[in-house]
Enzyme design. Structure first.
Site, mmCIF file in Angstrom:
data_model
loop_
_atom_site.group_PDB
_atom_site.id
_atom_site.type_symbol
_atom_site.label_atom_id
_atom_site.label_comp_id
_atom_site.label_asym_id
_atom_site.label_seq_id
_atom_site.Cartn_x
_atom_site.Cartn_y
_atom_site.Cartn_z
ATOM 1 C CG ASN A 1 -6.719 -0.715 0.827
ATOM 2 O OD1 ASN A 1 -5.946 -0.300 -0.027
ATOM 3 N ND2 ASN A 1 -6.302 -1.151 2.000
ATOM 4 C CB CYS B 1 -0.947 0.004 1.192
ATOM 5 S SG CYS B 1 -2.123 -1.347 1.130
ATOM 6 C CG HIS C 1 -3.268 3.712 1.667
ATOM 7 N ND1 HIS C 1 -3.654 3.246 0.432
ATOM 8 C CD2 HIS C 1 -3.368 2.657 2.527
ATOM 9 C CE1 HIS C 1 -3.971 1.966 0.536
ATOM 10 N NE2 HIS C 1 -3.809 1.586 1.793
#
Ligand code: UT7
Length: 320
Positions: free
Chosen positions: A277, A115, A247
């Site tokens: 996500n 990520c 993020h």
């Protein structure tokens, strides 16, 4: 190193054709729209069809970023692609994108920081540009996490989505561009977020495993730590920020980080509700949305931040 700064000339992004709502999970696993929205803020995510891959999404995002920058593929001599879901173990997806774009010169490679991949890739490209080793870079975050999800595990399968985002980066002298970056890693947290397979162990791709609560516990502290380091390095404060592009893992993590840093939610770009996500793709997807709808404008001070598997985490501060 010179006093050049890497400036983003254009952004682009692509989502898969197929959207999946929270309600679409009913019948797949025991969950509810209410649980997913309350705990994560997610309402929809996009899932790649058979004909859509990390490389095809990345190519689309790259073409849009080039168009926004007013450039053609031949103007690019570096591609850094962040992904944890490459098309193949090798060659690198970056090299496959280079080929699809018809670029014959320069160099291209992938970055694996899950990520945090996009902030790692952006920082890496920034250093190559400032050193003079490359002139113009495509930095891409692209993922098809749907392919590594355990679709029977309700604690993970509702959280992630697919997509790609890209930026074109060029070194220039002046006040615009990347001002400060901070990257961190701590491998002692491996078992909290990992994929249970790989070429050198099981010989298979494996599935994503996550102790969500454990990741959550560390997220806010790690995120705010690197951001405060960037503020200190640049001699600015949270009040000076125009946009915070975090993020997009969980709305609660985003809100808690913004609150701890003293950044009002009006200055935070949130796309987790629509995209879920998307790992390395989440920041460039969010950034492209905010650039295209006119929120992020020339001269704005923008903070990018990510935290994820490894753990890895990092932040990038830039003047648009
Ligand atoms: O991008 C990389 C970094 N990743 C992250 O930042 C993710 C960080 N973690 C999170 O975002 C959150 O921890 C989650 C969204 C993953 C989970 O939220 P939570 O508030 O931490 O919930 P929890 O894991 O403590 O689970 C609470 C309950 C559990 O039931 P019990 O044990 O209390 O009976 C779970 O089994 O919710 C249950 N649960 C679900 N219920 C309905 C877990 N997943 C689901 C689900 N639907 N999909």
């Amino acid at each position: 190193m010179s006093d050049l700064r890497s400036v983003i000339l254009g952004t682009g992004s692509v989502l898969p054709k197929r959207m999946m709502s929270n309600l679409d999970f009913e019948g797949v696993v025991e969950t509810s729209d209410e649980w997913i929205q309350q705990r994560t803020g997610i309402r929809t995510r996009y899932i790649a069809s058979e004909d859509e891959t990390t490389v095809s999404l990345a190519e689309g995002a790259a073409r849009r970023a080039l168009e926004a920058a007013g450039l053609v593929p031949d103007d690019i001599d570096l591609i850094v692609l962040a992904t944890a879901t490459p098309n193949n173990t090798f060659p690198a997806s970056a090299v496959q994108v280079q080929h699809r774009l018809g670029i014959h010169g320069g160099f291209a490679f992938d970055v694996a920081a899950v990520c945090s991949g996009f902030v790692y890739a952006l920082t890496t490209a920034d250093l190559y540009l400032k050193s003079g080793m490359a002139r113009r870079a495509l930095v891409i975050g692209a993922e098809t996490f749907s392919r590594i999800l355990d679709w029977e595990d309700r604690t993970t399968c509702v959280l992630f989505g697919d997509g790609a985002g890209a930026v074109v980066l060029q070194a220039e002298s002046g006040d615009h561009g990347i001002i400060a970056s901070r990257l961190r890693a701590d491998g002692s947290h491996e078992e909290k977020l990992y994929v249970d397979g790989g070429p050198s162990t099981t010989g298979s791709v494996g599935k994503l495993r996550m102790e969500g609560r454990e990741v959550f516990k560390h997220a806010v502290g790690m995120i705010t730590d690197v951001i405060e380091d960037c503020f200190a390095a640049a001699g600015v404060a949270a009040d000076d920020l125009d946009w915070f592009v975090p993020h997009q893992a969980n709305r609660r993590i985003i809100e808690a980080s913004a609150k701890k840093l003293g950044i009002p939610m009006e200055k935070v770009v949130v796309t987790v509700d629509r995209h879920g996500n998307t790992s390395a793709a989440s920041i460039p997807l969010a950034l492209d949305a905010a650039v295209r709808d006119g929120r992020v404008r020339r001269g704005d001070l923008v903070m990018l931040e990510a935290m994820g598997g490894g753990f890895t985490w990092g932040a990038v501060l830039l003047r648009w």
